[in-house]
Scaffold this motif. Structure first.
Motif, PDB file in Angstrom:
ATOM      1  N   ILE A  77       0.871  -1.175  -0.039  1.00 41.26           N
ATOM      2  CA  ILE A  77      -0.134   0.098   0.066  1.00 41.26           C
ATOM      3  C   ILE A  77       0.792   1.294  -0.023  1.00 41.26           C
ATOM      4  CG2 ILE A  77      -1.686   1.088   1.195  1.00 41.26           C
ATOM      5  CD1 ILE A  77      -2.418  -1.348   2.533  1.00 41.26           C
ATOM      6  N   THR A  78       0.832   2.071  -1.039  1.00 40.02           N
ATOM      7  CA  THR A  78       1.548   3.257  -1.054  1.00 40.02           C
ATOM      8  C   THR A  78       0.584   4.527  -1.172  1.00 40.02           C
ATOM      9  OG1 THR A  78       1.662   3.088  -3.427  1.00 40.02           O
ATOM     10  CG2 THR A  78       3.388   2.389  -2.137  1.00 40.02           C
ATOM     11  N   VAL A  79       0.809   5.523  -0.529  1.00 40.79           N
ATOM     12  CA  VAL A  79       0.323   6.945  -0.595  1.00 40.79           C
ATOM     13  C   VAL A  79       1.034   8.094  -1.250  1.00 40.79           C
ATOM     14  CG1 VAL A  79      -0.760   8.842   0.967  1.00 40.79           C
ATOM     15  CG2 VAL A  79      -0.629   6.428   1.945  1.00 40.79           C
ATOM     16  N   ASP A  80       0.351   8.503  -2.446  1.00 45.43           N
ATOM     17  CA  ASP A  80       0.609   9.388  -3.051  1.00 45.43           C
ATOM     18  C   ASP A  80      -0.077  10.692  -3.372  1.00 45.43           C
ATOM     19  OD1 ASP A  80       3.032   7.789  -4.374  1.00 45.43           O
ATOM     20  OD2 ASP A  80       1.546   6.752  -5.387  1.00 45.43           O
ATOM     21  N   SER A  81       0.850  11.688  -3.497  1.00 46.81           N
ATOM     22  CA  SER A  81      -0.019  13.328  -3.685  1.00 46.81           C
ATOM     23  C   SER A  81      -0.628  13.684  -2.601  1.00 46.81           C
ATOM     24  CB  SER A  81      -1.001  12.974  -4.806  1.00 46.81           C
ATOM     25  OG  SER A  81      -0.347  12.565  -6.064  1.00 46.81           O
ATOM     26  N   ALA A  82      -0.462  13.082  -1.407  1.00 50.55           N
ATOM     27  CA  ALA A  82      -1.111  13.835  -0.079  1.00 50.55           C
ATOM     28  C   ALA A  82      -0.100  14.967   0.358  1.00 50.55           C
ATOM     29  CB  ALA A  82      -1.417  12.828   0.806  1.00 50.55           C
ATOM     30  N   ALA A  83      -0.806  16.209   0.633  1.00 44.34           N
ATOM     31  CA  ALA A  83      -0.223  17.078   1.484  1.00 44.34           C
ATOM     32  C   ALA A  83      -0.356  17.038   2.823  1.00 44.34           C
ATOM     33  CB  ALA A  83      -0.740  18.493   0.982  1.00 44.34           C
ATOM     34  N   TRP A  84      -1.434  16.612   3.359  1.00 48.73           N
ATOM     35  CA  TRP A  84      -2.112  16.448   4.599  1.00 48.73           C
ATOM     36  C   TRP A  84      -1.482  14.943   5.241  1.00 48.73           C
ATOM     37  CZ3 TRP A  84      -7.688  18.276   4.285  1.00 48.73           C
ATOM     38  CH2 TRP A  84      -7.810  19.592   4.011  1.00 48.73           C
ATOM     39  N   THR A  85      -1.229  14.956   6.298  1.00 47.09           N
ATOM     40  CA  THR A  85      -0.597  13.615   6.739  1.00 47.09           C
ATOM     41  C   THR A  85      -1.662  12.516   6.487  1.00 47.09           C
ATOM     42  OG1 THR A  85       0.506  14.685   8.755  1.00 47.09           O
ATOM     43  CG2 THR A  85      -0.086  12.335   9.023  1.00 47.09           C
ATOM     44  N   THR A  86      -1.239  11.596   5.770  1.00 39.44           N
ATOM     45  CA  THR A  86      -2.257  10.362   5.449  1.00 39.44           C
ATOM     46  C   THR A  86      -1.359   9.154   5.810  1.00 39.44           C
ATOM     47  OG1 THR A  86      -3.163  11.691   3.690  1.00 39.44           O
ATOM     48  CG2 THR A  86      -3.413   9.389   3.553  1.00 39.44           C
ATOM     49  N   ASN A  87      -2.035   8.163   6.712  1.00 43.41           N
ATOM     50  CA  ASN A  87      -1.539   7.016   7.289  1.00 43.41           C
ATOM     51  C   ASN A  87      -2.230   5.695   6.532  1.00 43.41           C
ATOM     52  OD1 ASN A  87       0.800   8.204   8.944  1.00 43.41           O
ATOM     53  ND2 ASN A  87      -1.019   8.962  10.074  1.00 43.41           N
ATOM     54  N   ALA A  88      -1.375   4.766   6.127  1.00 45.72           N
ATOM     55  CA  ALA A  88      -1.864   3.303   5.603  1.00 45.72           C
ATOM     56  C   ALA A  88      -1.041   2.362   6.236  1.00 45.72           C
ATOM     57  CB  ALA A  88      -2.015   3.537   4.386  1.00 45.72           C
ATOM     58  N   PRO A  89      -1.517   1.144   6.394  1.00 45.93           N
ATOM     59  CA  PRO A  89      -0.804   0.206   6.647  1.00 45.93           C
ATOM     60  C   PRO A  89       0.191  -0.143   5.387  1.00 45.93           C
ATOM     61  CG  PRO A  89      -2.781  -0.705   6.347  1.00 45.93           C
ATOM     62  CD  PRO A  89      -2.756   0.752   6.352  1.00 45.93           C
ATOM     63  N   ALA A  90       1.624  -0.836   5.824  1.00 47.14           N
ATOM     64  CA  ALA A  90       2.456  -0.986   4.564  1.00 47.14           C
ATOM     65  C   ALA A  90       2.081  -2.033   3.604  1.00 47.14           C
ATOM     66  CB  ALA A  90       3.946  -1.570   5.102  1.00 47.14           C
ATOM     67  N   THR A  91       1.187  -3.046   4.141  1.00 44.37           N
ATOM     68  CA  THR A  91       0.542  -4.128   3.432  1.00 44.37           C
ATOM     69  C   THR A  91      -0.823  -4.477   3.787  1.00 44.37           C
ATOM     70  OG1 THR A  91       1.478  -6.153   4.633  1.00 44.37           O
ATOM     71  CG2 THR A  91       3.056  -5.085   2.793  1.00 44.37           C
ATOM     72  N   THR A  92      -1.443  -5.417   2.941  1.00 42.93           N
ATOM     73  CA  THR A  92      -2.724  -5.568   3.442  1.00 42.93           C
ATOM     74  C   THR A  92      -2.635  -6.991   4.176  1.00 42.93           C
ATOM     75  OG1 THR A  92      -2.858  -7.138   1.344  1.00 42.93           O
ATOM     76  CG2 THR A  92      -3.998  -4.881   1.333  1.00 42.93           C
ATOM     77  N   GLY A  93      -1.612  -7.608   4.152  1.00 44.86           N
ATOM     78  CA  GLY A  93      -1.664  -9.219   4.637  1.00 44.86           C
ATOM     79  C   GLY A  93      -2.077  -9.895   3.750  1.00 44.86           C
ATOM     80  N   LEU A  94      -1.866 -11.280   3.713  1.00 40.91           N
ATOM     81  CA  LEU A  94      -2.035 -12.393   2.855  1.00 40.91           C
ATOM     82  C   LEU A  94      -3.513 -12.522   2.587  1.00 40.91           C
ATOM     83  CD1 LEU A  94      -0.538 -14.376   0.988  1.00 40.91           C
ATOM     84  CD2 LEU A  94      -0.775 -15.788   2.775  1.00 40.91           C
TER      85      LEU A  94
END
Length: 168
Positions: A77-94
Motif C-alpha cells: 500500500i502506497t500513498v501518493d500526492s497527499a499534502a496532509w498527513t495520510t497514514n496507511a498500513p504497509a501491506t494488506t497481509g495475505l
C-alpha cells in the motif's frame, strides 16, 4: 515465454517446440505447450471516497480490497500526492483468492486549515507477485467551516423606585 501486459485473463498462446538430433537431423521430438494468462491482482471499492471534517480532526476511510487472482497474495500500500498527513498500513497481509479485507486509511486535517481547503491522496495497492496490475482508491478530504461564538456578560445597572425606596 513473456505474457504481454495487455493480455486478458484466459488469453492463451500455443507453441510447438521441435528438437532435432545434431547427429541425425531425421530424429526429432516435438513438445506442445500452451501459455495462459492468469488473473492476478487486487480490486478496491469504493475507488473514490470523500469526506469533510473540522480542522484538527482525523478522518478514517475504509477501503475494501479483494484478491481477484487465482493465488493468495499480499498487496503493498502506497500513498501518493497527499499534502496532509495520510497514514496507511504497509501491506494488506495475505488474502486468499476471492477473499477480501478492509483497510483503514487516516487523513489528519491540519489545525490551521482554512474552511473549504481540501487535499487529495491516491492510495495504490500493488501485488507482490510479478505480472499483475495495481488498483487505486482516491481520497478527497475537505475542511469544514468552524464558527466560534464569544459570549460576554455585561453588567447592566437599572434603577427602580419601590414604595419610595430607590433600588439600584
Amino acid at each position: 515465454v513473456s505474457i504481454p501486459l495487455n493480455a486478458m485473463p484466459g488469453d492463451s498462446d500455443p507453441a510447438d517446440i521441435v528438437l532435432a538430433s545434431q547427429g541425425n537431423p531425421e530424429q526429432t521430438a516435438t513438445a506442445s505447450l500452451t501459455t495462459t494468462a492468469l488473473l492476478r491482482g487486487p480490486d478496491v471499492s469504493p475507488d473514490n471516497l470523500e469526506a469533510y471534517g473540522d480542522p484538527g480532526q482525523m478522518i478514517t476511510y475504509t477501503v475494501h480490497v479483494t484478491n481477484v487472482g487465482d493465488v493468495s497474495d499480499s498487496y503493498y500500500i502506497t500513498v501518493d500526492s497527499a499534502a496532509w498527513t495520510t497514514n496507511a498500513p504497509a501491506t494488506t497481509g495475505l488474502i486468499a483468492p476471492g477473499e477480501s479485507t478492509n483497510v483503514d486509511i487516516t487523513v489528519s486535517i491540519p489545525l490551521d486549515t482554512l474552511a473549504g481547503a481540501s487535499d487529495y491522496a491516491s492510495i495504490t495497492f500493488s501485488s507482490q507477485l510479478p505480472g499483475t496490475l495495481p488498483a487505486s482508491a482516491n481520497l478527497a478530504t475537505a475542511a469544514n467551516a468552524v464558527f466560534a461564538l464569544q459570549v460576554s456578560t455585561d453588567v447592566i445597572e437599572q434603577s427602580a423606585l419601590a414604595s419610595g425606596v430607590a433600588l439600584t
